[in-house]
Design a protein around this motif. Structure first.
Motif, short mmCIF file in Angstrom:
data_model
loop_
_atom_site.label_atom_id
_atom_site.label_comp_id
_atom_site.label_asym_id
_atom_site.label_seq_id
_atom_site.Cartn_x
_atom_site.Cartn_y
_atom_site.Cartn_z
N ASN A 10 11.60 38.85 17.33
CA ASN A 10 11.81 39.80 18.42
C ASN A 10 10.74 39.68 19.50
OD1 ASN A 10 9.56 41.69 17.82
ND2 ASN A 10 10.75 42.18 15.97
N THR A 45 15.83 34.32 13.99
CA THR A 45 15.14 34.59 15.25
C THR A 45 14.04 35.64 15.05
OG1 THR A 45 16.81 36.22 15.86
CG2 THR A 45 17.13 33.96 16.64
N ASN A 83 13.89 31.92 20.80
CA ASN A 83 15.04 32.31 19.97
C ASN A 83 16.22 31.36 20.15
OD1 ASN A 83 14.05 34.46 18.44
ND2 ASN A 83 14.30 35.89 20.14
#
Length: 222
Positions: free
Chosen positions: A44, A42, A32
């Motif tokens: 997760n 980005t 990220n």
């Protein structure tokens, strides 16, 4: 009954990420940070958990595919920036899975040789193992850039067996994904799979491992 047969093993080969160490948070942070530096959206942590295990290049390619980018030059750039970030912060939130330290100590006491075979670049694997005080357990560390092919190719495991001059039945593989299971099968090595690792969102049972356990300490009781 377990296939471990530790009293007959001269060598145990361990995978690293998802088997010995939970590294997903540090890898996600590095990815990220790289995406942010490149002006891209980005992803997760749970997405990263599904994608790790096949080497840095494939990880970066999967990230960009998810973001609807399909550009080799962009993949190369992301991989370069990601690895630079990860090298700087390899072990911030990475932790050992429960039972790992006890099992490694038991193998050391029993004088069973240990090797680590990972698809992670070797320099990063060495740094991670050193940071977690694990490096001294391993007589050999093979990274994804050590031999010509990565797991699921059996080549890294065959190389490791030859390095120790051992036969198939003297060696045990412990991993967490179909890459490990397929590599061990190709090298004709018994393989135990951990239930808790990173397996691309698939059930580890779908890869038909010889045995699945949820804690390495289970092998100490047999």
């Amino acid at each position: 009954m377990t296939i471990a047969k530790l009293e007959k093993r001269e060598l145990i080969i361990f995978d690293l990420d998802g088997t010995l160490v939970d590294t997903v948070f540090d890898m996600a942070a590095a990815i990220n940070a790289a995406l942010h530096q490149m002006g891209l959206p980005t992803v997760n942590v749970e997405q990263i958990r599904l994608w790790v295990g096949q080497g840095s290049e494939k990880l970066c390619r999967k990230v960009l595919t998810e973001l609807n980018y399909n550009d080799e030059a962009l993949t190369d750039e992301l991989c370069k920036v990601y690895l630079a970030n990860y090298h700087l912060k390899t072990c911030v939130d990475s932790t050992l899975f429960e039972g790992v330290h006890e099992f490694l100590e038991d193998c050391k006491t029993k004088k069973i040789s240990m090797a680590c075979v990972t698809n992670k670049p070797r320099v990063l694997a060495m740094k991670l193992l050193e940071k977690l005080n694990l490096l001294d357990y391993f007589s050999l560390v093979i990274g994804g850039d050590t031999v010509a092919e990565k797991k699921p190719s059996p080549l890294p495991l065959i190389y490791t067996m030859r390095y120790f001059n051992l036969k198939h039945d003297q060696v045990l593989m412990i991993g967490d994904s179909r890459n490990d299971i397929e590599a061990a099968r190709g090298a004709e090595i018994d393989c135990i799979a951990m239930s808790y690792g990173y397996n691309h969102g698939e059930s580890i049972y779908d890869s038909h491992p010889q045995e699945v356990i949820d804690d390495l300490r289970r092998l100490l009781k047999r």
